[in-house]
Every structure is written in structure tokens, then in C-alpha cells.
Design a protein around this motif. Structure first.
Motif, PDB file in Angstrom:
ATOM      1  N   ALA A 250      54.767  39.229  73.962  1.00 32.21           N
ATOM      2  CA  ALA A 250      54.284  40.597  74.232  1.00 32.21           C
ATOM      3  C   ALA A 250      52.926  40.839  73.584  1.00 32.21           C
ATOM      4  N   ASN A 251      52.601  40.035  72.564  1.00 33.64           N
ATOM      5  CA  ASN A 251      51.289  40.194  71.911  1.00 33.64           C
ATOM      6  C   ASN A 251      50.133  39.873  72.857  1.00 33.64           C
ATOM      7  N   LEU A 252      50.434  39.119  73.922  1.00 29.97           N
ATOM      8  CA  LEU A 252      49.382  38.760  74.877  1.00 29.97           C
ATOM      9  C   LEU A 252      49.499  39.567  76.163  1.00 29.97           C
ATOM     10  N   ASP A 253      50.462  40.503  76.180  1.00 32.24           N
ATOM     11  CA  ASP A 253      50.677  41.298  77.392  1.00 32.24           C
ATOM     12  C   ASP A 253      50.059  42.686  77.198  1.00 32.24           C
ATOM     13  N   PRO A 254      48.967  42.984  77.933  1.00 26.50           N
ATOM     14  CA  PRO A 254      48.293  44.277  77.743  1.00 26.50           C
ATOM     15  C   PRO A 254      49.188  45.462  78.096  1.00 26.50           C
ATOM     16  N   GLY A 255      50.227  45.216  78.918  1.00 28.39           N
ATOM     17  CA  GLY A 255      51.101  46.322  79.331  1.00 28.39           C
ATOM     18  C   GLY A 255      52.206  46.610  78.331  1.00 28.39           C
ATOM     19  N   ALA A 256      52.269  45.842  77.238  1.00 32.63           N
ATOM     20  CA  ALA A 256      53.417  45.985  76.322  1.00 32.63           C
ATOM     21  C   ALA A 256      53.188  47.019  75.230  1.00 32.63           C
ATOM     22  N   GLY A 257      52.081  47.750  75.308  1.00 30.31           N
ATOM     23  CA  GLY A 257      51.791  48.729  74.246  1.00 30.31           C
ATOM     24  C   GLY A 257      51.164  48.022  73.051  1.00 30.31           C
ATOM     25  N   LEU A 258      50.686  48.842  72.105  1.00 29.87           N
ATOM     26  CA  LEU A 258      49.981  48.252  70.964  1.00 29.87           C
ATOM     27  C   LEU A 258      50.978  47.617  69.989  1.00 29.87           C
ATOM     28  N   ARG A 259      50.916  46.305  69.858  1.00 35.23           N
ATOM     29  CA  ARG A 259      51.814  45.572  68.960  1.00 35.23           C
ATOM     30  C   ARG A 259      51.187  45.532  67.551  1.00 35.23           C
ATOM     31  N   PRO A 260      52.031  45.384  66.518  1.00 41.09           N
ATOM     32  CA  PRO A 260      51.485  45.392  65.151  1.00 41.09           C
ATOM     33  C   PRO A 260      50.446  44.294  64.905  1.00 41.09           C
ATOM     34  N   ALA A 261      50.633  43.122  65.530  1.00 39.46           N
ATOM     35  CA  ALA A 261      49.653  42.047  65.331  1.00 39.46           C
ATOM     36  C   ALA A 261      48.306  42.448  65.947  1.00 39.46           C
ATOM     37  N   GLN A 262      48.378  43.146  67.098  1.00 41.00           N
ATOM     38  CA  GLN A 262      47.125  43.599  67.732  1.00 41.00           C
ATOM     39  C   GLN A 262      46.430  44.650  66.863  1.00 41.00           C
ATOM     40  N   LEU A 263      47.242  45.524  66.264  1.00 46.13           N
ATOM     41  CA  LEU A 263      46.664  46.557  65.386  1.00 46.13           C
ATOM     42  C   LEU A 263      46.022  45.898  64.156  1.00 46.13           C
ATOM     43  N   THR A 264      46.662  44.835  63.662  1.00 43.07           N
ATOM     44  CA  THR A 264      46.074  44.079  62.541  1.00 43.07           C
ATOM     45  C   THR A 264      44.696  43.567  62.952  1.00 43.07           C
ATOM     46  N   LEU A 265      44.616  43.033  64.181  1.00 39.62           N
ATOM     47  CA  LEU A 265      43.340  42.508  64.678  1.00 39.62           C
ATOM     48  C   LEU A 265      42.288  43.626  64.745  1.00 39.62           C
ATOM     49  N   VAL A 266      42.696  44.768  65.286  1.00 38.78           N
ATOM     50  CA  VAL A 266      41.748  45.893  65.410  1.00 38.78           C
ATOM     51  C   VAL A 266      41.246  46.323  64.026  1.00 38.78           C
ATOM     52  N   LEU A 267      42.186  46.457  63.074  1.00 40.89           N
ATOM     53  CA  LEU A 267      41.780  46.883  61.720  1.00 40.89           C
ATOM     54  C   LEU A 267      40.857  45.842  61.090  1.00 40.89           C
ATOM     55  N   GLY A 268      41.214  44.571  61.266  1.00 44.05           N
ATOM     56  CA  GLY A 268      40.395  43.489  60.692  1.00 44.05           C
ATOM     57  C   GLY A 268      38.994  43.479  61.297  1.00 44.05           C
ATOM     58  N   LEU A 269      38.911  43.694  62.617  1.00 43.51           N
ATOM     59  CA  LEU A 269      37.591  43.695  63.268  1.00 43.51           C
ATOM     60  C   LEU A 269      36.776  44.905  62.817  1.00 43.51           C
ATOM     61  N   ALA A 270      37.476  46.023  62.559  1.00 43.75           N
ATOM     62  CA  ALA A 270      36.767  47.210  62.047  1.00 43.75           C
ATOM     63  C   ALA A 270      36.163  46.888  60.673  1.00 43.75           C
ATOM     64  N   VAL A 271      36.898  46.143  59.857  1.00 44.11           N
ATOM     65  CA  VAL A 271      36.371  45.751  58.539  1.00 44.11           C
ATOM     66  C   VAL A 271      35.162  44.819  58.712  1.00 44.11           C
ATOM     67  N   ALA A 272      35.227  43.961  59.742  1.00 45.67           N
ATOM     68  CA  ALA A 272      34.136  42.995  59.964  1.00 45.67           C
ATOM     69  C   ALA A 272      32.819  43.690  60.302  1.00 45.67           C
ATOM     70  N   VAL A 273      32.901  44.920  60.804  1.00 50.53           N
ATOM     71  CA  VAL A 273      31.679  45.661  61.165  1.00 50.53           C
ATOM     72  C   VAL A 273      31.044  46.331  59.929  1.00 50.53           C
ATOM     73  N   LEU A 274      31.867  46.506  58.873  1.00 48.13           N
ATOM     74  CA  LEU A 274      31.386  47.259  57.703  1.00 48.13           C
ATOM     75  C   LEU A 274      30.110  46.701  57.066  1.00 48.13           C
ATOM     76  N   PRO A 275      29.972  45.362  56.932  1.00 44.22           N
ATOM     77  CA  PRO A 275      28.719  44.867  56.318  1.00 44.22           C
ATOM     78  C   PRO A 275      27.488  45.338  57.085  1.00 44.22           C
ATOM     79  N   TRP A 276      27.567  45.394  58.425  1.00 46.25           N
ATOM     80  CA  TRP A 276      26.421  45.868  59.224  1.00 46.25           C
ATOM     81  C   TRP A 276      26.164  47.350  58.942  1.00 46.25           C
ATOM     82  N   LEU A 277      27.265  48.128  58.941  1.00 43.49           N
ATOM     83  CA  LEU A 277      27.114  49.563  58.685  1.00 43.49           C
ATOM     84  C   LEU A 277      26.503  49.787  57.299  1.00 43.49           C
ATOM     85  N   ALA A 278      26.968  48.990  56.318  1.00 47.90           N
ATOM     86  CA  ALA A 278      26.446  49.143  54.949  1.00 47.90           C
ATOM     87  C   ALA A 278      24.952  48.846  54.917  1.00 47.90           C
TER      88      ALA A 278
END
Ligand code: HEM
Length: 290
Positions: A250-278
Motif C-alpha cells: 500500500a506504500n506504493l499505491d497512491p489510492g491507499a491514502g497517506l501511509r506513515p512511511a510516506q509521511l516520514t518521507l514528506v517530513l524528511g524531505l521538508a527537513v532537506a529543504v531547510l538548509p536552503w531556506l536558512a
């Protein structure tokens, strides 16, 4: 709840809204108010009878969730200091650790309320049920770290202080395991916390020069998300009859709703943008740091 340097002009009472120099700080006040606001709202909802059919139980769940969140937030301070090039972040670490402890104590109180304050029954449940024993041990560990988080204890314990306070990593892992054990087959929240924990621990393993690199952080985000998906798979495969392989897929199924592993990815990618913002926010400081 971590290393801070001793300052000769430390105020006699270290009120959380004062700097080490004893001056009032709006930033510290804002962090403090934001941190305790969910607890105050929770107590208000409980007191005004708006917590549903089993109010103490709901309040225990909510306060436990905030305890683990703030434990992870306190672990995120050191990474944030580097990633966002924000040295001041370190001055909030002790406060955030103590807030986590506060929510854990509130969590125990809410559980006691749910058990109608029957202390012998509460003690026997804690002794007999492994997940409660584990929660209790985590709480005891947090109390020890909270009590020894002062400058006085830091000076008294010397080098042993750091070793003692490294226990916070094991306590966070055990707290998340406690969350898994009580969640049984509804482990989304615990899987997300595991993913965030993996990200924060993997960051600590990065070589110094990569710790604020957007590319390395994006790589970590992918690793932590894969780790969260793996933990989720293992949890359901080992502890339930649910189709763990389908949950993994289900982690690879876009129709399965937001899975916790996907949310981890989103949060991690948000952190990856911080050095640029800083760099945009503090161009001079970023250049000096490089
Ligand atoms: C004496 C110590 C503790 C006791 C007796 C205890 C008890 C419980 C109980 C009974 C639940 C299940 C609530 C329900 O669904 O009815 C629970 C859930 C939870 N506990 Fe604890 N706990 C303790 C310590 C801790 C600590 C120290 C942490 C974190 C640092 C923690 C984090 C959590 C979390 C995150 C949940 C899941 C909440 C949810 O379902 O959303 N607990 N605990």
C-alpha cells in the motif's frame, strides 16, 4: 535535557522564559506556550466533559502521544541546529525534554483517572502487563534525566553526565515500542514515530560535512521512510494475522491514502529543504558556517 555550558550570570531560578543571562525572552516564552498549549487544551476538554464516552482513556491516549512527540522534538533540536544553521535552537533542548517528561507524567495521571484512582490495581497492572511495565520504566528514566538536567547535576556528574543523558535514545526507542504494543493492529501512529526516530538517529551517523547537505538529508528521508515501511511490515507480520505484504504494498499505491512511511518521507524531505531556506534567511551566517 542535554549539554549546556555553565554561565556565571545564571539566574537563581531558571524560569523557562528567561535566558541564561536572566533576561526575558519572547522566543523562549513562545516555545514554552506552544509546548504546553496541547496539555492545557486537553485538561480543559477533560474538565468540560468534551472527551467522549471514555474521557480518561481518551486523555491518556492524547497525553501519551504528546509525550512521545516531545521526546522526538527534543531529539530533533541538535539536527535542527545544524540543518537550519540555528545555534540558538540548543537553548530550547532542556525545556523541550522537560515538557516531554511533563506529558509523560500527565499520561500516567490520566491512566490513573481511567482506573478510578485505584492505586493497588494500577500498581498490579503495571507489574503484570509488559507494555505498562515498559512505559513505567521509560517514565522513571525520563524522571532521572529531568532531575539531573540542571547545571548543578551536570557539574557534579562531569563526564558521566553525557553518558547518562545518552540514555534518552534508548528511552525514546522503548517509548515507541510501548506505543506499538498498545496499538496492536492500529499502529500507524507508532510507525510514524519509528520513522521519525530512524531519521533522527541516522542523521547522527552522518559524517559532519553532510549533516546540512540537502542531498544527504533527502537520502536520509528515503532511508527512514523505507525503514518505517520495513518496521510496519515486520510488526504486522509478527504480531497479527493482517496481510503484512499487502500493507507494505500500500506504500506504493497512491489510492491507499497517506501511509506513515510516506509521511516520514514528506517530513524528511521538508527537513532537506531547510538548509536552503536558512541560506536565504541568514546568507552571511550560512557562508561563515561553510
Ligand atoms: C507508568 C507509565 C505509563 C503507563 C501506565 C502507560 C499507560 C498507557 C496506556 C494504558 C496506554 C493505552 C491508552 C489506551 O488506548 O487506552 C498507553 C498508550 C501510549 N503511551 Fe503510555 N504509559 C506509560 C508511560 C508512557 C511513556 C513514558 C510514554 C512516552 C514517552 C508513553 C507513550 C504512550 C503512547 C504514545 C501511547 C499511544 C497513544 C495512542 O494510542 O495514540 N507512555 N500508555
Amino acid at each position: 535535557m542535554s549539554a549546556t555550558t555553565l554561565a556565571p550570570d545564571r539566574p537563581s531560578i531558571p524560569w523557562p522564559w528567561l535566558t541564561r543571562g536572566g533576561r526575558f525572552s519572547w522566543t523562549r516564552m513562545l516555545v514554552l506556550v506552544s509546548a504546553i498549549a496541547p496539555g492545557l487544551v486537553l485538561l480543559w476538554l477533560l474538565g468540560s466533559g468534551q472527551m467522549g464516552a471514555e474521557p480518561w482513556k481518551a486523555a491518556a491516549k492524547e497525553s501519551g502521544t504528546w509525550a512521545i512527540r516531545f521526546l522526538l522534538i527534543s531529539l530533533a533540536v541538535t539536527p535542527l541546529r545544524h540543518v537550519a544553521n540555528w545555534p540558538q535552537a540548543l537553548t530550547f533542548r532542556r525545556m523541550l525534554g522537560l515538557v516531554a517528561l511533563g506529558y509523560a507524567v500527565l499520561h500516567l495521571l490520566m491512566y490513573a483517572g481511567h482506573m478510578a484512582w485505584d492505586l493497588p490495581e494500577i500498581a498490579s497492572e503495571i507489574l503484570l502487563r509488559f507494555y505498562l511495565t515498559l512505559g513505567f520504566l521509560v517514565l522513571l528514566g525520563l524522571v532521572v534525566l529531568g532531575v539531573t538536567s540542571t547545571d548543578g547535576w551536570q557539574a557534579r556528574l562531569g563526564r558521566r553526565w553525557k553518558a547518562l543523558h545518552r540514555a534518552v535514545y534508548a528511552l525514546a526507542a522503548a517509548g515507541i515500542f510501548h506505543q506499538f504494543l498498545q496499538a496492536k493492529s492500529r499502529a500507524d501512529g507508532a510507525v510514524l514515530m519509528a520513522g521519525v526516530f530512524l531519521f533522527l538517529m541516522a542523521w547522527r551517523a552522518l559524517p559532519g560535512r553532510w549533516r546540512a547537505s540537502p542531498l544527504a538529508l533527502a537520502g536520509l528521508a528515503v532511508l527512514a521512510a523505507a525503514g518505517a515501511a520495513g518496521v510496519e511490515f515486520a510488526w504486522y507480520a509478527l504480531s497479527s494475522n493482517l496481510p503484512a505484504a499487502r500493507i507494505l504494498a500500500a506504500n506504493l499505491d497512491p489510492g491507499a491514502g497517506l501511509r506513515p512511511a510516506q509521511l516520514t518521507l514528506v517530513l524528511g524531505l521538508a527537513v532537506a529543504v531547510l538548509p536552503w531556506l536558512a541560506r536565504l534567511r541568514w546568507p552571511g551566517r550560512a557562508a561563515r558556517a561553510r
